[in-house]
Design an enzyme around this catalytic site. Structure first.
Site, short mmCIF file in Angstrom:
data_model
loop_
_atom_site.label_atom_id
_atom_site.label_comp_id
_atom_site.label_asym_id
_atom_site.label_seq_id
_atom_site.Cartn_x
_atom_site.Cartn_y
_atom_site.Cartn_z
CG HIS A 36 -0.03 0.09 2.38
ND1 HIS A 36 0.57 -0.97 3.16
CD2 HIS A 36 0.14 1.11 3.34
CE1 HIS A 36 1.32 -0.47 4.34
NE2 HIS A 36 0.85 0.40 4.22
CG ASP A 66 1.99 5.00 4.62
OD1 ASP A 66 1.10 3.88 4.69
OD2 ASP A 66 2.82 5.33 5.37
CG HIS A 86 5.13 0.89 2.59
ND1 HIS A 86 4.73 2.24 2.00
CD2 HIS A 86 4.63 0.98 3.93
CE1 HIS A 86 3.71 2.61 2.91
NE2 HIS A 86 3.93 2.11 4.05
NE ARG A 117 8.35 -4.38 10.77
CZ ARG A 117 9.53 -3.91 10.39
NH1 ARG A 117 10.95 -4.37 10.57
NH2 ARG A 117 9.42 -2.33 9.79
#
Length: 348
Positions: free
Chosen positions: A215, A217, A272, A282
């Site tokens: 996607h 942002d 990204h 993570r």
């Protein structure tokens, strides 16, 4: 927006893990590590030039010597992991998201899922969120303090970054971007993403498990900090995906869709995604700098040359945000707002 599915991030068995994994879109294996990430030293006299160059070429750069105290970063990571390690029933008290609050797996309202659980918090004191109040009421004051200290420090750094960007682009006035983020009605938010390890990842026959799908942002700018676990990938101009080496002491800055429009395409929002890991969890902390909902998103006049036309139709941040969150993650969201020539519209 962001509905929650009644399930748990805990893997009870191999078959349960595989059932979950089969629901998630996979991609071809990616092994290329991108060692060409632009690095900007915030105190470098050439920082303004380096920031603009990085945002023009990649829409992305790593910021070092950023001035955010490591004690704030470590404190928030510690408190966030305490929250995500709570029993599921306790975390559920902070959900489902409205859009603020706790959620997992379901990333949007149109079927996007990921190997992720998250907390979405508002950063604007003027914005009232029942879920945010509930979260801070239910959990220790230390968590609230850690969030506030971190967000305030990251905001100050972000204001400085976008003002340097304005200097590099010769935008007038210099605070044309930062004033939108400082505004009392700024629609900025803060997200904590936790990607638990997926121990049965090898059963996917060397395919990758998506933690958070590809996607861009929507906002003006995104400021990411993560722990020392791999997973983040960006899409280069040649459409190849490359892995970003983790750096838990630095920040990664993304150009958002709104900034792409405001610079009339000169700066490009970066596509990204995050891949899950079989062994390590993570934790990502992301500040999304957004303008007020009523703000018109148009190219800045000081960036437009004589006779230059906008590549985009005029719209408000509310209109774009609403459209973006109705779409799928991988959709090209700005496509609906681009101006097109008659031949392009006819598909010629």
């Amino acid at each position: 927006m962001f509905p929650r599915q009644k399930d748990t991030m805990v893997v009870h068995s191999q078959s349960a893990a595989l059932d979950h994994c089969s629901l998630i879109r996979t991609c071809k294996p990616t092994t290329s590590v991108f060692n060409g990430i632009p690095v900007v030293h915030l105190r470098d006299p050439e920082a303004k030039t380096l920031i603009v160059k990085a945002c023009e070429e990649n829409g992305f750069f790593k910021l070092v010597n950023h001035g955010v105290p490591m004690e704030f970063i470590v404190k928030l990571e510690t408190e966030a992991l305490k929250f995500f390690n709570l029993p599921q029933s306790d975390k559920d008290k902070a959900g489902p998201p409205d859009p603020f609050g706790y959620g997992f797996k379901m990333i949007g309202s149109n079927g996007d899922v990921g190997w992720v659980e998250y907390l979405l918090l508002n950063t604007n004191p003027q914005t009232t969120s029942h879920k945010t109040h509930t979260l801070f009421r239910e959990y220790p004051e230390l968590f609230r303090s850690a969030v506030n200290d971190y967000i305030q420090a990251v905001k100050r750094m972000t204001f400085e970054v976008v003002e340097l960007m304005a200097d590099g682009l010769k935008i007038e006035p210099r605070d044309a971007l930062s004033k939108l983020l400082r505004d009392d009605d700024s629609d900025s938010c803060f997200r904590l993403n936790h990607y638990p390890p997926c121990p049965d990842l090898q059963a996917l026959s060397d395919r990758n498990l998506i933690g958070f799908g590809e996607h861009t942002d929507p906002q003006i700018i995104s400021v990411l900090r993560s722990n020392n676990t791999t997973g983040l990938q960006i899409c280069l101009n040649d459409k190849t995906w490359v892995s970003v080496p983790p750096d838990q002491t630095s920040f990664f800055i993304n150009v958002g869709d709104a900034l792409q429009v405001m610079t009339n395409g000169r700066l490009r929002s970066v596509r990204h995604r995050v891949l899950a890991d079989s062994m390590n969890s993570r934790l990502s902390m992301i500040y999304f700098g957004g303008p007020p909902l009523s703000e018109k998103i148009v190219p800045l006049p000081s960036l437009m040359t004589k006779g230059e036309e906008s590549l985009y139709k005029e719209f408000t941040w509310w209109e774009y945000k609403t459209s973006a969150y109705r779409s799928r993650l991988a959709d090209y969201r700005l496509g609906l707002f681009e101006k097109r020539t008659p031949s392009a519209a006819a598909g010629l």
